[in-house]
Design a protein around this motif. Structure first.
Motif, PDB file in Angstrom:
ATOM      1  N   ASN A 175       0.840  -1.190   0.000  1.00 37.56           N
ATOM      2  CA  ASN A 175       0.000   0.000   0.000  1.00 37.56           C
ATOM      3  C   ASN A 175       0.879   1.244   0.000  1.00 37.56           C
ATOM      4  O   ASN A 175       1.775   1.392   0.836  1.00 37.56           O
TER       5      ASN A 175
ATOM      6  N   GLY B 162       0.503   4.832   0.634  1.00 36.62           N
ATOM      7  CA  GLY B 162      -0.258   5.948   1.166  1.00 36.62           C
ATOM      8  C   GLY B 162       0.487   7.252   0.962  1.00 36.62           C
ATOM      9  O   GLY B 162       1.713   7.267   0.832  1.00 36.62           O
ATOM     10  N   GLN B 163      -0.255   8.339   0.954  1.00 37.87           N
ATOM     11  CA  GLN B 163       0.350   9.634   0.649  1.00 37.87           C
ATOM     12  C   GLN B 163      -0.064  10.712   1.648  1.00 37.87           C
ATOM     13  O   GLN B 163      -0.092  11.894   1.316  1.00 37.87           O
TER      14      GLN B 163
ATOM     15  N   ILE C 246      -3.260   2.265  -4.096  1.00 42.21           N
ATOM     16  CA  ILE C 246      -3.277   3.651  -3.667  1.00 42.21           C
ATOM     17  C   ILE C 246      -4.702   4.006  -3.239  1.00 42.21           C
ATOM     18  O   ILE C 246      -5.658   3.293  -3.556  1.00 42.21           O
ATOM     19  N   TYR C 247      -4.833   5.104  -2.519  1.00 44.40           N
ATOM     20  CA  TYR C 247      -6.102   5.449  -1.891  1.00 44.40           C
ATOM     21  C   TYR C 247      -6.825   6.586  -2.608  1.00 44.40           C
ATOM     22  O   TYR C 247      -7.696   7.238  -2.029  1.00 44.40           O
TER      23      TYR C 247
ATOM     24  N   GLU D 274      -5.029  -5.005   3.019  1.00 44.06           N
ATOM     25  CA  GLU D 274      -4.154  -4.292   3.966  1.00 44.06           C
ATOM     26  C   GLU D 274      -3.787  -5.224   5.106  1.00 44.06           C
ATOM     27  O   GLU D 274      -4.649  -5.906   5.656  1.00 44.06           O
TER      28      GLU D 274
ATOM     29  N   PHE E 276       0.949  -3.075   4.493  1.00 42.99           N
ATOM     30  CA  PHE E 276       0.746  -1.677   4.824  1.00 42.99           C
ATOM     31  C   PHE E 276       1.878  -1.270   5.766  1.00 42.99           C
ATOM     32  O   PHE E 276       1.985  -1.789   6.874  1.00 42.99           O
ATOM     33  N   ALA E 277       2.733  -0.367   5.331  1.00 46.47           N
ATOM     34  CA  ALA E 277       2.640   0.441   4.118  1.00 46.47           C
ATOM     35  C   ALA E 277       4.062   0.663   3.615  1.00 46.47           C
ATOM     36  O   ALA E 277       5.045   0.277   4.244  1.00 46.47           O
TER      37      ALA E 277
ATOM     38  N   GLU F 119       3.933   7.802   7.344  1.00 47.01           N
ATOM     39  CA  GLU F 119       3.208   8.992   6.887  1.00 47.01           C
ATOM     40  C   GLU F 119       2.975   9.925   8.067  1.00 47.01           C
ATOM     41  O   GLU F 119       2.186   9.625   8.968  1.00 47.01           O
TER      42      GLU F 119
ATOM     43  N   LYS G  79      -0.776  11.448   9.313  1.00 49.39           N
ATOM     44  CA  LYS G  79      -1.914  10.611   9.667  1.00 49.39           C
ATOM     45  C   LYS G  79      -2.355  10.916  11.096  1.00 49.39           C
ATOM     46  O   LYS G  79      -1.521  10.990  12.007  1.00 49.39           O
TER      47      LYS G  79
END
Length: 405
Positions: A39, A41-42, A67-68, A275, A324-325, A329, A332
């Motif tokens: 995954n 994530g950004q 990606i989300y 995930e 994940f991930a 990040e 979050k």
């Protein structure tokens, strides 16, 4: 010692018939080489550019990414890489897409068609963990939105390449212990019937977000850490009804979902892990959130994937697993653990070495079995040692074929 997350309840479906439904319906065979994904994530303000991310993933030979969103820079960067991509329709677009086929077509035309097929979009997740959301209207809109989206893809000739599904949390289950007693919550069961019917009609998988870490954190005195970490040397737990032995809580959770789907008449749908992960850092009350445990959890899953391992219920069907991930990040919300699931820091430094090591001479990745301490060499340990050696050999041969081809 309790090793599953929820208490035992009696089954409403005769177990032999249920097992027959499940075991006779293994028609889902993975065509690709590696089933491991990650995954991306950004939710951070210091992440590398999409082009840098693609370079990292290519060097590690990670072939599947989720990606989300539908970030156009990410979609463009993945063009021509051969990396398979799952994109996401955000929850706030589910109801509009359910209400209007035109809205669904506009979304596909704007967000997938311009990049396809150069960017290998293979899945669309409609919303995330919708079935456990508090919004009843959102939940009721999910399957209609999926049908409209699939119809749009079909109209554009893309439905044979792009699956439509949704990622659910393990909270959709009322029972997960033992796996054979898996059942959906009463609130979810009515919604699950049309959803499962849609998956069966379109040959799409059931995606589950499953985190054994949460089960361990909630009850570390009674949940075995080795079992939660998917340690292949741990004796694990035996389902008293099927007598299947589980050395991985994650795989037990996957099979619980399969049994729950079978109770509604859809035992043939594959269950994949959209995930899963383990935090490398947490707050004082977040038991088990350590670098050592995070490394062990992800490494154990990688070894199982390289070994083509299936779950005890479906041993010949390797499941897709998305770790994940990729990055920690920093933006979050929530406890410290939420910002520390990444394999990498945003600057490209490894948080820990899970075993995906870049080879300087070949630019291919291999599973560095020497990164861990030597396994036991008696009983099950001998078998696992042989398995790991064979897995390492398989990767080396695959890397050579990749280079020569």
């Amino acid at each position: 010692m309790a090793t599953f997350a929820t208490p035992v309840r009696s089954a409403s479906l005769q177990l032999p018939a249920l097992l027959c439904i499940l075991l006779c319906s293994e028609v889902w065979v993975l065509q690709c080489g590696a089933a491991i994904g990650i995954n991306y994530g950004q939710v951070g303000n210091n992440l590398p550019t999409p082009a840098q991310v693609v370079s990292l993933l290519s060097s590690l030979r990670v072939g599947k990414v989720r990606i989300y969103d539908v970030n156009p820079q990410v979609l463009a960067a993945f063009g021509g890489t051969g990396i398979e991509l799952i994109v996401t329709v955000p929850n706030d677009l589910v109801q509009p897409m359910a209400a209007s086929a035109v809205q669904a077509m506009q979304w596909v035309t704007a967000n997938i068609k311009p990049y396809f097929p150069a960017t290998r979009v293979t899945g669309v997740a409609v919303g995330n963990e919708v079935f456990t959301d508090d919004d009843a209207a959102l939940k009721a809109s999910l399957v209609p939105a999926m049908r409209n989206l699939h119809a749009a893809l079909a109209q554009l000739g893309m439905d044979g390449y792009v699956h439509v599904s949704t990622a659910s949390s393990l909270g959709v289950l009322a029972n997960s212990y033992p796996p054979s007693q898996g059942a959906f919550t009463p609130e979810c069961a009515a919604l699950m019937l049309p959803f499962l019917r849609f998956l069966a009609d379109t040959n799409a998988p059931f995606w589950i977000n499953a985190y054994p870490y949460f089960a361990y954190k909630a009850d570390p005195a009674n949940v075995s850490l080795s079992y939660a970490l998917s340690d292949p040397y741990h004796v694990g737990a035996v389902d008293p009804y099927t007598h299947l032995q589980y050395t991985s809580m994650l795989y037990a959770q996957v099979d619980a979902v399969s049994f729950a789907a079978a109770r509604l008449g859809y035992g043939g749908i594959p269950v994949f892990v959209s995930e899963t992960g383990w935090p490398s850092k947490g707050d004082a009350d977040e038991v088990g959130a350590t670098v050592e445990n995070a490394r062990a959890y992800n490494r154990n899953l990688l070894v199982r994937q390289v070994s083509n391992e299936g779950t005890p219920l479906r041993p010949r069907q390797r499941i897709e697993v998305y770790l994940f991930a990729l990055f920690n990040e920093d933006m979050k919300p929530g406890p410290t653990s939420e910002r520390n699931y990444g394999l990498y820091q945003p600057d490209g430094r490894m948080v820990y070495n899970v075993g995906l090591a870049q080879q300087q001479t070949t630019s291919a990745a291999s599973l560095s079995l020497a990164a861990s301490s030597a396994p036991p060499t008696t009983g099950v340990g001998k078998d696992m040692t042989r398995l790991c050696l064979l897995s390492a050999l398989a990767i080396l041969l695959t890397s050579q074929a990749f280079l020569l081809g």
